[in-house]
Design an enzyme around this catalytic site. Sequence first.
Site, PDB file in Angstrom:
ATOM      1  N   GLN A  94       0.834  -1.194   0.000  1.00 30.78           N
ATOM      2  CA  GLN A  94       0.000   0.000   0.000  1.00 30.78           C
ATOM      3  C   GLN A  94       0.877   1.256   0.000  1.00 30.78           C
ATOM      4  OE1 GLN A  94      -3.353  -0.736   2.441  1.00 30.78           O
ATOM      5  NE2 GLN A  94      -3.959   1.420   2.612  1.00 30.78           N
TER       6      GLN A  94
ATOM      7  N   ARG B 190      -9.064  -8.545   4.120  1.00 36.21           N
ATOM      8  CA  ARG B 190      -7.960  -7.970   4.898  1.00 36.21           C
ATOM      9  C   ARG B 190      -8.102  -6.460   5.010  1.00 36.21           C
ATOM     10  NH1 ARG B 190      -2.512  -6.177   3.767  1.00 36.21           N
ATOM     11  NH2 ARG B 190      -0.962  -6.926   5.282  1.00 36.21           N
TER      12      ARG B 190
ATOM     13  N   SER C 259       4.186  -6.214   2.807  1.00 37.60           N
ATOM     14  CA  SER C 259       2.849  -6.200   3.411  1.00 37.60           C
ATOM     15  C   SER C 259       1.853  -6.921   2.503  1.00 37.60           C
ATOM     16  CB  SER C 259       2.424  -4.755   3.709  1.00 37.60           C
ATOM     17  OG  SER C 259       1.266  -4.723   4.506  1.00 37.60           O
ATOM     18  N   LEU C 260       0.854  -6.220   1.947  1.00 34.63           N
ATOM     19  CA  LEU C 260      -0.108  -6.905   1.075  1.00 34.63           C
ATOM     20  C   LEU C 260       0.607  -7.566  -0.100  1.00 34.63           C
ATOM     21  CD1 LEU C 260      -1.135  -5.622  -1.938  1.00 34.63           C
ATOM     22  CD2 LEU C 260      -1.609  -3.695  -0.452  1.00 34.63           C
TER      23      LEU C 260
ATOM     24  N   HIS D  31       0.045  -3.076  11.097  1.00 39.57           N
ATOM     25  CA  HIS D  31       1.204  -3.811  11.613  1.00 39.57           C
ATOM     26  C   HIS D  31       1.560  -3.438  13.057  1.00 39.57           C
ATOM     27  CE1 HIS D  31       1.751  -5.555   7.693  1.00 39.57           C
ATOM     28  NE2 HIS D  31       1.778  -4.354   7.157  1.00 39.57           N
TER      29      HIS D  31
ATOM     30  N   GLN E  47       1.237 -11.419  10.315  1.00 41.52           N
ATOM     31  CA  GLN E  47       1.607 -10.222   9.567  1.00 41.52           C
ATOM     32  C   GLN E  47       0.724  -9.023   9.918  1.00 41.52           C
ATOM     33  OE1 GLN E  47       0.231  -9.289   5.682  1.00 41.52           O
ATOM     34  NE2 GLN E  47       2.220  -9.758   4.775  1.00 41.52           N
TER      35      GLN E  47
END
Length: 313
Positions: free
Chosen positions: A10, A118, A93-94, A202, A251
């Site tokens: 992102q 998510r 991340s994603l 996170h 995560q």
Amino acid sequence: MKKALVFPGQGSQEVGMGKSIAERYSQAQDVFQEVDEALSEKLSDLIWHGDLETLTHTKNVQPAIMATSIAILRALESEGLNLSNMSYFAGHSLGEYTALCAAGTISLSETARLLRARGESMQDAIKIGEGSMAAILGLTIDEVEEIVAQSAETQVCQIANDNDPKQVVVSGHATAVSRACQCASERGARKAVMLQVSAPFHCSLMQPAGEVMKHKLEPVELKPPQCPIIANVNARPICEVAAIKESLVQQCTERVRWRETIEYMASDEVTKCLEIGPKNVLNGLFRRTTKKITCISVANSTQLLNAIDFISD
């Protein structure tokens, strides 16, 4: 010579991303169509013709960046990219979901649905305004560890992204993150700035999102990845399906160990890397972390053939 593929997270989004690729490659167009069908909406219209504010909504931007990255990957494959020649995949991340999709572990449709869930669960985990994130530039990870410990007081303040040797993102309650910015400035940070994000990703405030993802992932049938995936949570390769699911749940609340991911690749003699997806954020993180790996970005059709030549040499 070892090679790797990495996928952005992102913050890399922009209206129109992937459009030139989809217009030129039917394989890329098929990716956007499949994601639209999986989500029962024309996400591709939002990606190519929508407004940036709506695209940036967490529930939209996560599947959108993944779709764009996979579309570019399919175009690269059509031009001769051989995934079996890669030593590692990784994603920020994603982007880890994108990497798992690229490696054949999760189907494209399932990846889109998981990222929609998510994004929604992360947004719903805490009321808007209660949490925040900030980027701290110019201090080491050890210095920022001390700062977040000092700034938390009775609240949450944690490291969310260890991006490169002098770029660390912190996350938590808005007032605690603000205290961390002030403390970082007092300790000589080159920059400490609050980020425009919809939720504090996170960190432990995302525990509800972790529970949602555990529930969503449980029935999903995963296949062993065709290429080792370097996980965000420990910056080490994972191949076992059970470990992959556990890693994706963790995560949500654990830091993205991207600097360590780059250093792991460099230590295992990776010398070339393609960043596949919009913009070139990860490229910069590689340059600031190691001189052993050359990373180039593939975000549009004009960069695609150069990338094939680069990675094939």
